[in-house]
Write a protein that holds these residues in place. Structure first.
Motif, PDB file in Angstrom:
ATOM      1  N   LEU A  84      41.835 -22.960  10.377  1.00 55.41           N
ATOM      2  CA  LEU A  84      42.916 -23.550   9.590  1.00 55.41           C
ATOM      3  C   LEU A  84      43.860 -24.360  10.472  1.00 55.41           C
ATOM      4  O   LEU A  84      44.510 -25.306   9.991  1.00 55.41           O
ATOM      5  CB  LEU A  84      43.687 -22.453   8.853  1.00 55.41           C
ATOM      6  CG  LEU A  84      42.956 -21.807   7.673  1.00 55.41           C
ATOM      7  CD1 LEU A  84      43.723 -20.597   7.171  1.00 55.41           C
ATOM      8  CD2 LEU A  84      42.746 -22.809   6.537  1.00 55.41           C
ATOM      9  N   LYS A  85      43.934 -24.025  11.749  1.00 54.11           N
ATOM     10  CA  LYS A  85      44.766 -24.808  12.670  1.00 54.11           C
ATOM     11  C   LYS A  85      44.233 -26.226  12.867  1.00 54.11           C
ATOM     12  O   LYS A  85      44.941 -27.090  13.381  1.00 54.11           O
ATOM     13  CB  LYS A  85      44.868 -24.110  14.023  1.00 54.11           C
ATOM     14  CG  LYS A  85      45.711 -22.841  14.011  1.00 54.11           C
ATOM     15  CD  LYS A  85      45.753 -22.190  15.382  1.00 54.11           C
ATOM     16  CE  LYS A  85      46.534 -20.895  15.345  1.00 54.11           C
ATOM     17  NZ  LYS A  85      46.575 -20.225  16.675  1.00 54.11           N
ATOM     18  N   GLN A  86      42.995 -26.461  12.457  1.00 48.80           N
ATOM     19  CA  GLN A  86      42.430 -27.799  12.554  1.00 48.80           C
ATOM     20  C   GLN A  86      43.004 -28.733  11.492  1.00 48.80           C
ATOM     21  O   GLN A  86      42.788 -29.940  11.539  1.00 48.80           O
ATOM     22  CB  GLN A  86      40.902 -27.739  12.399  1.00 48.80           C
ATOM     23  CG  GLN A  86      40.191 -26.896  13.440  1.00 48.80           C
ATOM     24  CD  GLN A  86      40.356 -27.459  14.834  1.00 48.80           C
ATOM     25  OE1 GLN A  86      40.256 -28.666  15.048  1.00 48.80           O
ATOM     26  NE2 GLN A  86      40.604 -26.587  15.795  1.00 48.80           N
ATOM     27  N   HIS A  87      43.734 -28.152  10.534  1.00 49.66           N
ATOM     28  CA  HIS A  87      44.294 -28.933   9.426  1.00 49.66           C
ATOM     29  C   HIS A  87      45.723 -29.335   9.772  1.00 49.66           C
ATOM     30  O   HIS A  87      46.579 -28.481  10.022  1.00 49.66           O
ATOM     31  CB  HIS A  87      44.282 -28.112   8.137  1.00 49.66           C
ATOM     32  CG  HIS A  87      44.288 -28.935   6.899  1.00 49.66           C
ATOM     33  ND1 HIS A  87      45.310 -29.815   6.586  1.00 49.66           N
ATOM     34  CD2 HIS A  87      43.397 -29.031   5.880  1.00 49.66           C
ATOM     35  CE1 HIS A  87      45.054 -30.397   5.437  1.00 49.66           C
ATOM     36  NE2 HIS A  87      43.894 -29.944   4.989  1.00 49.66           N
ATOM     37  N   GLN A  88      45.993 -30.600   9.767  1.00 48.48           N
ATOM     38  CA  GLN A  88      47.295 -31.105  10.202  1.00 48.48           C
ATOM     39  C   GLN A  88      48.402 -30.898   9.170  1.00 48.48           C
ATOM     40  O   GLN A  88      49.576 -31.115   9.482  1.00 48.48           O
ATOM     41  CB  GLN A  88      47.187 -32.592  10.560  1.00 48.48           C
ATOM     42  CG  GLN A  88      46.280 -32.859  11.758  1.00 48.48           C
ATOM     43  CD  GLN A  88      46.155 -34.341  12.089  1.00 48.48           C
ATOM     44  OE1 GLN A  88      46.509 -35.200  11.281  1.00 48.48           O
ATOM     45  NE2 GLN A  88      45.664 -34.631  13.284  1.00 48.48           N
ATOM     46  N   GLN A  89      48.040 -30.451   7.980  1.00 48.84           N
ATOM     47  CA  GLN A  89      49.054 -30.237   6.948  1.00 48.84           C
ATOM     48  C   GLN A  89      49.769 -28.906   7.088  1.00 48.84           C
ATOM     49  O   GLN A  89      50.737 -28.636   6.364  1.00 48.84           O
ATOM     50  CB  GLN A  89      48.419 -30.292   5.553  1.00 48.84           C
ATOM     51  CG  GLN A  89      47.914 -31.656   5.125  1.00 48.84           C
ATOM     52  CD  GLN A  89      47.272 -31.615   3.751  1.00 48.84           C
ATOM     53  OE1 GLN A  89      47.182 -30.570   3.105  1.00 48.84           O
ATOM     54  NE2 GLN A  89      46.819 -32.770   3.287  1.00 48.84           N
ATOM     55  N   VAL A  90      49.345 -28.050   8.018  1.00 49.32           N
ATOM     56  CA  VAL A  90      49.842 -26.681   8.030  1.00 49.32           C
ATOM     57  C   VAL A  90      49.999 -26.166   9.460  1.00 49.32           C
ATOM     58  O   VAL A  90      49.322 -26.627  10.381  1.00 49.32           O
ATOM     59  CB  VAL A  90      48.859 -25.776   7.227  1.00 49.32           C
ATOM     60  CG1 VAL A  90      47.553 -25.580   7.974  1.00 49.32           C
ATOM     61  CG2 VAL A  90      49.494 -24.444   6.878  1.00 49.32           C
ATOM     62  N   LEU A 241      39.129 -20.788   1.281  1.00 50.96           N
ATOM     63  CA  LEU A 241      40.442 -20.377   1.781  1.00 50.96           C
ATOM     64  C   LEU A 241      41.442 -21.532   1.815  1.00 50.96           C
ATOM     65  O   LEU A 241      42.569 -21.407   1.303  1.00 50.96           O
ATOM     66  CB  LEU A 241      40.285 -19.763   3.176  1.00 50.96           C
ATOM     67  CG  LEU A 241      41.492 -19.008   3.737  1.00 50.96           C
ATOM     68  CD1 LEU A 241      41.899 -17.881   2.801  1.00 50.96           C
ATOM     69  CD2 LEU A 241      41.178 -18.458   5.126  1.00 50.96           C
ATOM     70  N   ALA A 242      41.071 -22.638   2.431  1.00 52.35           N
ATOM     71  CA  ALA A 242      42.001 -23.767   2.538  1.00 52.35           C
ATOM     72  C   ALA A 242      42.460 -24.269   1.166  1.00 52.35           C
ATOM     73  O   ALA A 242      43.670 -24.433   0.931  1.00 52.35           O
ATOM     74  CB  ALA A 242      41.368 -24.893   3.355  1.00 52.35           C
ATOM     75  N   PRO A 243      41.542 -24.515   0.207  1.00 52.19           N
ATOM     76  CA  PRO A 243      42.004 -24.930  -1.126  1.00 52.19           C
ATOM     77  C   PRO A 243      42.874 -23.878  -1.810  1.00 52.19           C
ATOM     78  O   PRO A 243      43.820 -24.212  -2.529  1.00 52.19           O
ATOM     79  CB  PRO A 243      40.696 -25.155  -1.893  1.00 52.19           C
ATOM     80  CG  PRO A 243      39.678 -25.449  -0.836  1.00 52.19           C
ATOM     81  CD  PRO A 243      40.071 -24.586   0.329  1.00 52.19           C
TER      82      PRO A 243
END
Length: 310
Positions: A84-90, A241-243
């Motif tokens: 999830l750290k790969q997602h720049q929105q969070v 998980l992300a969605p």
């Protein structure tokens, strides 16, 4: 109250209120598997703030996390948080010592006061992140998961699970500090895991601990939750998980997560190693005593938890 670079790293409950130790560590530096590793790795100035007891919990609902990750330990939750750290929105905060210090038993504050403390701590995380954030909890926090979800009643949650035999073998082989006295009356969680004082071996204690995790999770509202089985990882992170946490996905983010999933999620920053599946070896290492304890205590509660999501 704080600046965006001030990360809450420690907490202390005092009759007058909540004390938080802050470190000047930016969200962009949170690459480690656990927050404590980042604190050890990154030198930073520190400060302390106090939130008076009468002010605890008086925060905007918008400061609540975008997602909560509970788990049973050694089940892929660290992989999930690292992907999830790969997602720049969070921003993802993994196993906060400050949360542990608020929830560690015995509880000297009332349930309402603990909820207020968690909300105020969440507000400091929100200021630090300056964007949506996710809290990946410590495994034993699952025993108090209803307190955490009550602190953040609009936040979706997920619980990562794995076959209890594999989890218990891993814990037998490498116990965290809070489980080194598993099976003894001195363990911090014995009143929950073994209230009748009938458990006398580490194998039985660990099986009962897993069962206690499942019972605690069964108290939660499944409309807000998702079950993330170990054997659905890593795909479940970007598919489910992300969605679930409101993150928008695309092919580029999926690709980054997929690439990152090939690295051992608990490796030290700068010394990454490839992930090697270990389910078969863990099952082979299980003793007869552990198998019996898992079948007696853990599996029935796991099936009950799965049934809540059926």
């Amino acid at each position: 109250m704080t600046t965006p670079s001030e990360l809450p790293v420690r907490a202390a409950l005092h009759p007058s209120g909540l004390y938080l130790e802050l470190r000047e560590i930016g969200p962009e530096q949170l690459h480690d598997a656990f927050l404590v590793d980042t604190v050890e790795r990154v030198p930073a100035r520190q400060s302390v703030i106090q939130i008076f007891k009468e002010d605890l919990g008086k925060v905007s609902p918008a400061s609540a996390p975008a997602g909560l990750i509970f788990h049973v330990g050694r089940c892929g939750s660290t992989l999930a948080s690292q992907l999830l750290k790969q997602h720049q929105q969070v921003v993802v905060y993994s196993e906060s010592i400050a949360i542990n210090e608020i929830l560690v038993p015995p509880h000297k504050w009332t349930r309402g006061e603990l909820i207020g403390a968690l909300r105020s701590l969440g507000d400091v995380f929100a200021e630090h992140a300056s964007k949506p954030y996710i809290l990946k909890l410590s495994s034993w926090n699952t025993l108090n998961c209803d307190i955490i979800t009550d602190a953040f009643p609009s936040t979706p949650w997920a619980i990562c699970i794995r076959d209890p035999l594999e989890v218990c073998v891993s814990l037998m082989q490498q116990r965290p500090a809070w489980l080194r006295d598993a099976g003894s009356r001195s363990n911090l969680f014995v009143s929950i895991v073994d209230p009748e004082n009938t458990c006398h071996t580490p194998e039985e204690y660990l099986a009962r601990l897993y069962a206690a995790y499942c019972r605690a999770a069964c108290r939660l509202d499944t409309k807000r939750g998702k079950l993330i089985p170990y054997d659905t990882l890593p795909d479940a992170v970007w598919i489910t998980l992300a969605p679930h946490f409101g993150l928008t996905m695309d092919e580029q983010i999926n690709s980054r997560m997929s690439t990152a999933s090939q690295i051992h999620s608990k490796g030290r920053v700068g010394s990454e190693v490839a992930f090697v599946p270990d389910s078969t070896t863990k099952r082979a290492a299980a003793s007869t005593e552990l198998r019996r304890a898992v079948d007696r205590y853990a599996r029935p509660e796991l099936e009950r938890l799965k049934g809540r999501f059926a």
